[in-house]
Design an enzyme around this catalytic site. Structure first.
Site, mmCIF file in Angstrom:
data_model
loop_
_atom_site.group_PDB
_atom_site.id
_atom_site.type_symbol
_atom_site.label_atom_id
_atom_site.label_comp_id
_atom_site.label_asym_id
_atom_site.label_seq_id
_atom_site.Cartn_x
_atom_site.Cartn_y
_atom_site.Cartn_z
ATOM 1 N N ARG A 129 0.612 -5.104 -6.154
ATOM 2 C CA ARG A 129 0.734 -6.402 -5.498
ATOM 3 C C ARG A 129 1.363 -7.372 -6.492
ATOM 4 O O ARG A 129 1.199 -7.245 -7.699
ATOM 5 C CB ARG A 129 -0.644 -6.919 -5.089
ATOM 6 N N ARG A 185 -5.756 -2.585 9.104
ATOM 7 C CA ARG A 185 -5.766 -4.054 9.041
ATOM 8 C C ARG A 185 -6.003 -4.618 10.441
ATOM 9 O O ARG A 185 -7.032 -4.361 11.045
ATOM 10 C CB ARG A 185 -4.479 -4.595 8.417
ATOM 11 N N ASP A 202 -0.448 1.926 8.424
ATOM 12 C CA ASP A 202 -0.995 1.106 9.509
ATOM 13 C C ASP A 202 -0.150 1.118 10.779
ATOM 14 O O ASP A 202 -0.645 0.791 11.854
ATOM 15 C CB ASP A 202 -1.157 -0.342 9.045
ATOM 16 N N THR A 221 4.083 2.426 5.635
ATOM 17 C CA THR A 221 2.700 1.967 5.703
ATOM 18 C C THR A 221 1.941 2.848 6.687
ATOM 19 O O THR A 221 2.469 3.167 7.756
ATOM 20 C CB THR A 221 2.591 0.500 6.138
ATOM 21 N N GLY A 227 0.814 -1.207 0.000
ATOM 22 C CA GLY A 227 0.000 0.000 0.000
ATOM 23 C C GLY A 227 0.846 1.255 0.000
ATOM 24 O O GLY A 227 1.912 1.301 0.619
#
Length: 322
Positions: A75, A174, A130, A128, A14
Site C-alpha cells: 500500500r 470487501r 474481489d 483482484t 492486494g
C-alpha cells in the site's frame, strides 16, 4: 511505441493468483516486440523509491504456477498526494520509461490516472480476487478464490454434518458479494448473504427450520464480509431458530495458492493485450474481459461506475435452496 521503447509493469493493492501469469505475458510479449520491459517492485511504494529493474526472458521463468506476485506489492498512501504522484512520474522519466502497466484494482487505477496526467502512458490490468472492478466481467484471481472457498466449504460440510449444525462461512470481497454468490451457488449453500441484497434473519431462520423438519441435519450459509458482522448474524440466527451454529472466517487463504487454469489463461491474455494496446499508441485504458472477449476499455470506467451485481444468479441460488 517503437523498438527499444521502455515499458514498466507493477502490481498494486492486494495480491491475486494469476498476477504472475500476467507479468510473464507482459515481459515476454514486450521483449518479443523489441520493447525493453522493466519491473517495479513493491508497487507504487517501490516506484517512489526507485525500485525499478530491467526484466529479461529468464526473469519470469517458472512463475505461472505460483500465487501472489513476484514483483511484490504494498500500500502507498503517498501516491494519493500530488507530491507523490510527481515523484512517481519523475522516477519513470529518469529511466526513459514511457509507459506503465498497472496490475491491480480500482484504487491502483486512480494512481495510474494521475500518472497519465503527468505524461506517462498507462494501461490497467484488473487483478483482484474481489471481482469488484466495473467495466470487466472477470478479474484475475477471482476464479481461484471461488475454487478455494468451494474446497474449504466441502471440508467444513463434513464437520457440519457430523455435529448436525449450521455453519456460517465468511468470505472476502470487501463491498462486493461476487465471491459469496459464485461459491455459494457452487456448493449449494442454504443462504447467501451479500452487501448488495438486503436479508431478513427471521426469514433465513425459517428456511433453516424447514430444512431440519424435512430431515436435513446441517446447513451452510455463505456470508460476504461486506454484508455485516458475521458473529452478530450468527447470534441473531440462533435467537430466531434456536439452532446451534458455528462461524468460520476463511480470510487471506482465499488470496493464496496456484492460480486456476481459468485465471492463468485470463492473466496471459490480459497481459498480452496490454502490450498490444501500448503498441497501438493507447493510454488510459483498462484491459477487460467483456462479453467473452479480451478488449481495452476506458480506464475511468473502473472508478466512475459501480460493478453490477448479478441478481439473476442470486435469484437462481435462492430458488435452488428452497
Amino acid at each position: 511505441m517503437g523498438a527499444d521503447s521502455k515499458v514498466a509493469v507493477l502490481t498494486s493493492g492486494g495480491d491475486a493468483p494469476g498476477m504472475n501469469t500476467a507479468i510473464r505475458a507482459i515481459v515476454r510479449k514486450g521483449i518479443y516486440h523489441d520493447l525493453r520491459v522493466y519491473g517495479v517492485f513493491h508497487g507504487y511504494d517501490g516506484l517512489l523509491r526507485g525500485e525499478i529493474k530491467e526484466m529479461e526472458l529468464g526473469s519470469v521463468a517458472d512463475i505461472v504456477h505460483r500465487g501472489g506476485t513476484v514483483l511484490k506489492t504494498a500500500r502507498c498512501e503517498e501516491m494519493f498526494t500530488p507530491e507523490g504522484q510527481r515523484l512517481a512520474a519523475d522516477q519513470l522519466k529518469a529511466k526513459g520509461i514511457e509507459a506503465l502497466v498497472v496490475i491491480g484494482g480500482d484504487g491502483s487505477y486512480r494512481g495510474a490516472k494521475k500518472l497519465a496526467e503527468l505524461g506517462i502512458k498507462v494501461i490497467g490490468v484488473p487483478g483482484t480476487i474481489d471481482n469488484d472492478i466495473a467495466g470487466t466481467d472477470s478479474t484475475i484471481g477471482f476464479d481461484t478464490a471461488v475454487n478455494t472457498v468451494v474446497e474449504a466449504v466441502s471440508k467444513l460440510r463434513d464437520t457440519a454434518s457430523s455435529h448436525e449444525r449450521t455453519f456460517l462461512v465468511e468470505v472476502m470481497g470487501r463491498n462486493c458479494g461476487d465471491i459469496a454468490l459464485h461459491s455459494g451457488l457452487a456448493i449449494g449453500a442454504e443462504s447467501i448473504l451479500t452487501p448488495e441484497i438486503p436479508f431478513d434473519l427471521q426469514e433465513i431462520s425459517e428456511k433453516l427450520l424447514r430444512g431440519y423438519r424435512r430431515g436435513k441435519n446441517h446447513s451452510i450459509i455463505i456470508c460476504a464480509e461486506g454484508a455485516g458482522d458475521i458473529r452478530e448474524i450468527a447470534s441473531g440466527l440462533k435467537n430466531y431458530s434456536g439452532l446451534e451454529n458455528r462461524v468460520t472466517i476463511l480470510g487471506h487463504i482465499q488470496r493464496g495458492g496456484a492460480p486456476s487454469a481459468a485465471d492463468s489463461l485470463l492473466g496471459a491474455m490480459m497481459g498480452g493485450k496490454a502490450i498490444e494496446a501500448l503498441m497501438e499508441g493507447k493510454s488510459e485504458v483498462m484491459i477487460s474481459h467483456f462479453q467473452n472477449e479480451i478488449v481495452d476499455r476506458p480506464l475511468e470506467l473502473a472508478f466512475k461506475e459501480k460493478k453490477m451485481f448479478n441478481r439473476k444468479l442470486y435469484e437462481l441460488a435462492n430458488e435452488l435452496a428452497i
